[in-house]
Design an enzyme around this catalytic site. Sequence first.
Site, PDB file in Angstrom:
ATOM      1  N   GLU A   1       0.798  -1.224   0.000  1.00 21.66           N
ATOM      2  CA  GLU A   1       0.000   0.000   0.000  1.00 21.66           C
ATOM      3  C   GLU A   1       0.834   1.278   0.000  1.00 21.66           C
ATOM      4  O   GLU A   1       0.418   2.289  -0.545  1.00 21.66           O
ATOM      5  CB  GLU A   1      -1.012   0.007   1.142  1.00 21.66           C
ATOM      6  CG  GLU A   1      -0.429   0.018   2.522  1.00 21.66           C
ATOM      7  CD  GLU A   1      -1.554   0.148   3.552  1.00 21.66           C
ATOM      8  OE1 GLU A   1      -2.085   1.261   3.667  1.00 21.66           O
ATOM      9  OE2 GLU A   1      -1.902  -0.843   4.212  1.00 21.66           O
TER      10      GLU A   1
ATOM     11  N   SER B   1      -8.061   5.472   8.231  1.00 25.82           N
ATOM     12  CA  SER B   1      -8.594   5.041   9.527  1.00 25.82           C
ATOM     13  C   SER B   1      -7.535   5.297  10.591  1.00 25.82           C
ATOM     14  O   SER B   1      -7.812   5.784  11.665  1.00 25.82           O
ATOM     15  CB  SER B   1      -8.914   3.553   9.512  1.00 25.82           C
ATOM     16  OG  SER B   1      -9.597   3.206   8.347  1.00 25.82           O
TER      17      SER B   1
ATOM     18  N   SER C   1      -0.340   6.939   8.648  1.00 22.59           N
ATOM     19  CA  SER C   1       1.037   6.533   8.350  1.00 22.59           C
ATOM     20  C   SER C   1       1.827   7.767   7.948  1.00 22.59           C
ATOM     21  O   SER C   1       1.308   8.617   7.224  1.00 22.59           O
ATOM     22  CB  SER C   1       1.073   5.543   7.187  1.00 22.59           C
ATOM     23  OG  SER C   1       0.949   4.236   7.658  1.00 22.59           O
TER      24      SER C   1
ATOM     25  N   ARG D   1       8.798   4.446   5.949  1.00 23.48           N
ATOM     26  CA  ARG D   1       7.710   4.779   6.854  1.00 23.48           C
ATOM     27  C   ARG D   1       8.338   5.184   8.175  1.00 23.48           C
ATOM     28  O   ARG D   1       9.071   4.420   8.789  1.00 23.48           O
ATOM     29  CB  ARG D   1       6.805   3.571   7.055  1.00 23.48           C
ATOM     30  CG  ARG D   1       5.606   3.860   7.958  1.00 23.48           C
ATOM     31  CD  ARG D   1       4.710   2.623   8.066  1.00 23.48           C
ATOM     32  NE  ARG D   1       3.463   2.935   8.751  1.00 23.48           N
ATOM     33  CZ  ARG D   1       3.301   2.856  10.061  1.00 23.48           C
ATOM     34  NH1 ARG D   1       4.293   2.504  10.836  1.00 23.48           N
ATOM     35  NH2 ARG D   1       2.129   3.141  10.605  1.00 23.48           N
TER      36      ARG D   1
END
Lengths: 436, 815
Positions: free
Chosen positions: A204, A258, A261, A273
Amino acid sequence: MALNGHRGDIEVNNDEDETPTKPLRSAREEMTPDDPADEPAGGTATTGGPGASARGASLHRPGTTRSDSLRRSRPPFPWFGMDIGGTLVKLVYFEPKDITAEEEQEEVENLKSIRRYLTSNTAYGQTGIRDVYLELKDLSLCGRTGNLHFIRFPTYDLPAFLQMVRNKHFSSLHTALCATGGGAYKFETDFRTMADLQLQKLDELDCLIRGVLFTESVVVSDPSECYYFENPSDPERCEQKPYGLQDPYPLLLVNIGSGVSIMAVYSETDYKRVTGTSLGGGTFLGLCCLLTGCSTFEEALEMASEGESTRVDKLVRDIYGGDYERFGLPGWAVASSFGNMLTSEKREGVSKADLARATLVTITNNIGSITRMCALNENINKVVFVGNFLRVNTLSMKLLAYAMDYWSKGQLKALFLRHEGYFGAVGALLELLHPS
Amino acid sequence: MAELDRVEKSSHSLDKSITLPPDEIFRNLENAKRFAIDIGGSLTKLAYYSTVQHKVAKVRSFDHTAQEAASDKLYEISVQEEITARLHFIKFENAYIETCLDFIKDHLVNTDTKLIKATGGGAHKFKDLIEKKLGLKVDKEDEMTCLIRGCNFVLRNIPHEAFIFTKHADSEFRFQNTHPDIFPYLLVNIGSGVSIIKVESEDKFERIGGSSIGGGTFWGLGALLTKTKRFDELLQLASKGQHTNLDMLVKDIYGGSYGSLGLTGDLIASSFGKSATTDKEFSKEDIAKSLLHMISNDIGQLACLYARLHRLTRVYFGGFFIRGHPVTMHTITYSINFFTKGEVQALFLRHEGYLGAIGAFLKGAEEDNPNQYSWGENYAGSSGLMSASPDINPMQRARSGTFDMLEMDRLERKLVNLPLLEDPSSYVPDTVDLTEDPLAREYWLFCFEDALDGVVKRAVASQPDLPEAVERAEKFRQKYRHKLQTLRQQPFAYGSLTVRSLLDTREHCLNEFNFPDPYSKIKQRENDLALRCYQKAVAALDALGWEEKQFALVRGVLAGNVFDWGAKAVSDVLETDPEFGFEEAKRQLEERPWLVDSYDQWLQRMKGPPHKCAVFFVDNSGMDIILGVMPFVRELLRRGTEVVLASNSSPALNDVTNGELQILTETVAAMDPIIQAGLKEDRLVLVQTGSSSPCLDLGRLDKMLTIVVRERKADLVVIEGMGRAIHTNYFARLSCESLKMAVIKNPWLAERLGGKLFSVVFKYELPAPPPAAPPMKEEEEEEEEEEEEEEEAVFSPQGAPGVQPAPLRRECPEL
């Protein structure tokens, strides 16, 4: 500006006057009943496989201006990219507008039916929405020109979606479905058993970053994909302004779905990340549902826009009577979110709207504060906020813009992108067209 | 940010109904001064400075030329009154504030105090009441400043102040050694909001950040969502809940773990994410639990981001959100571990609740300059840390009506660490941590309880002229027995439980009831006895060949060390057989090879060049010091080694005190030209350790001693006796040669070490060879590597959206 490798293939024709449709106020209002059973049942698979015939058609078309190599590498239609998140499924669909008569003739019924269904509606089933205002027209992709459509529906309605896919015999088209987001993993089996579809699962974050860079590069002007808020500290003069992200790196990319990141991006392929937080859009909506009994994001936002958070939160001035000068804290700063709600007397004195507003402010400020710390730790001064939490959520965007500006003393710039939550899906589509 | 300034009104009804034993709580009020008060959301902390008058035993040499010489005793023992300074801190529920103020007013005499320093969010609310009741003017102090001052004070003066919390370990609390340099550190104060403060020195600190999501958010949101009003009740709810019903986990999005990225399915991707999409009722417990995780994780994450930005690894957590609550300590610990991958540990403080009061007090006491002294926690007067686990001690969690106390004695000397420790920051004095070793704990608690009758008897006998001594001794017995019972249930009450802390607690209790030196008479008699044998013993040694003599000297120290009233096996012998003599003790000694035996290496060393200077930490009076240690010292002096004799400042058991040793040494010098010359030429010096413990903490020694050690470039440390060389310092690593000598006079310990009663430990150690000086560049590279690791540690793996930790269910069945 060489943002990514796709630049050469892609052009956007902005000749047409493309006035973006107003954002939908409420998903529910716009929903039109749409029973998949009404759809023409002409999608029965023909022998020999429609996929094969479609490919054949394209190969045999005379006088094509597109190169053979492009044609060979080009996947058969339909072109979808999908991002199955914790709360929402995001779908992008490329509608080819340059279909020749011959192609039209050879196009299998299933494919046509899908195209017609998606492009002639703006709402699907009970909860599916096409964000018409985001549509990218006359986009050139892989040598084809067409429109890119942006569709979303709640993840809990995925079974209905799969049923529709099944009814439309999508599997007969023999196309790969590129999907990202956690749902690509969670629902892989469902796709196979319920819709006879094999998902191509994609990471993703790879998709997100690819999607952001691509979209930003193809949308050149009016409305500009990237924007910021001028004078964030002055509500009277605060104004949305286009921003040219010509020189994007390094940037901090904050995706608020939701959960949240945070990525540090140094080039299209070089990113990491940094961290994440579980206090995201899901938390805002979840808490609002519990606190106010609302049930949709739009409802929650609507309420928040009417509320006053300072009745709920305890401010620095509530404790110190003014600024806490010893530590340079202004009186208006929130000292304790929901800190006024410790006594029943005060709890009774606040409205649902106040609570919704306080929830929004709490979650937004927290994201801002974590983001700011990451920016400091990574030594990056440009932050791009994306994700569906920001959809029709100017309140949060302005708050973020202000928080970044104030606490960094003007060092940090908060940037936003129009296609907020769709970049993962766009990235998935790109993977279909240009496997990396 | 600030302490909460709200109290549930209902709690005020308790006010008058409670009967306090206030005289046991507000002690030493007669001379109290410098009051300070910290009023929080529910608890009041009162601080004052007072003086304690208690008896001390002094020794004085008889002038043998005068008529006094008629006495056959070597020296005279007198009990004198001494006044020492003590700090009192008392914590109680706000509901009792009025009753307490009344009590204080009634007992406050002799004070010229005009002012009371106040801090905490509730200070303004009770300002009028305080001013009216006490007639003192309330002077408000900045909360954060008080907090930091208090924090510095406890970190500096209480060795086992900080702990990490491990919920499912044998002991919940793991105490940390305080680094000799307490700065810099990060203090994360979780009140209604969160303040993150970087402290660089006593006066230099800065609020580098904070968050509005804190204890007030938990409380406020919790009250709204669960209709539960009290903070404690909310925590109770949370401890019974299941967060997975409301939180969207990675597995809810991915269907399982996000394996390729190393994210487990149990991590929280979106707090409360499920309550947005699921249309059902959620239990209060589940909601409270999700809320607790959300807030703890968020604070933990921010703390880590700030720690990383400012490159700090010591992070202390405090504030009412934390204050002794196992639930929040657990979730914060979990969060910190997750976000730093264990690189940073969440530290908590035993006296966290007192920081504000201590700081306010220090602000008011600046002219007394409390920070120029060292202070020690008085175990007799302090309540100690309570169990965090409601299962262990349900009564104690019900705070209502309980008072918590902390008393700190001003030590006469400033205590610092021995410069010869190899690594002061990792030095642990104690050999066995009884907190972590249930078997050993059981044994020693039994052992001390068993010995209590004897101690009481000895205490009474030491004051034959005072008839009320019996009554006092009985009070001592009750006090110490109560302490032992408390420690049985809460071994962590005063930091790690060790044989040393059990001994020290006993000394504190004895002092509390004015038994400053129960062994004074025994010591006096045995010193006399031993002195009479000195010349003969030395002559016998001098008649030996060199090698025989070396061995005899060592055996002499060991045999002398058998005489130890602190060891029950020996005191029984000494009690029943007063004629038990030095020769008999030698016969009891184990034959070589000893249990631990590096005598051959020592002998080799003695054949070599003399040491520059030896520091000898001595043990018992009588045979031990006179017939064991003195001849050994004499030999060192003869070799040209300077000797520093380090003895206790105040009495503990039959250990020789510095005062006694002065007299003894002079007496020996009168008989022995070598000792005489040593004293005269300043090659033999007597210094005190600053301690009054039968054990030895090389991290807290009289500053004078450390100066002497440094000036004389000591290159040998000799530690003698079970208390100093086995219960403590057995594993201590020194940067010079060291010799640890002891006879094991406890059958249990002997068995544990694989020996038997009267087994000998003779441990001669060389310092670790100095590390081959690496080129600077390599060091830098190492540092860089560390930094890289740190980076990895802070970042969670790539992948799933906002991922935060949640303790796994099996980890916390009944949080």
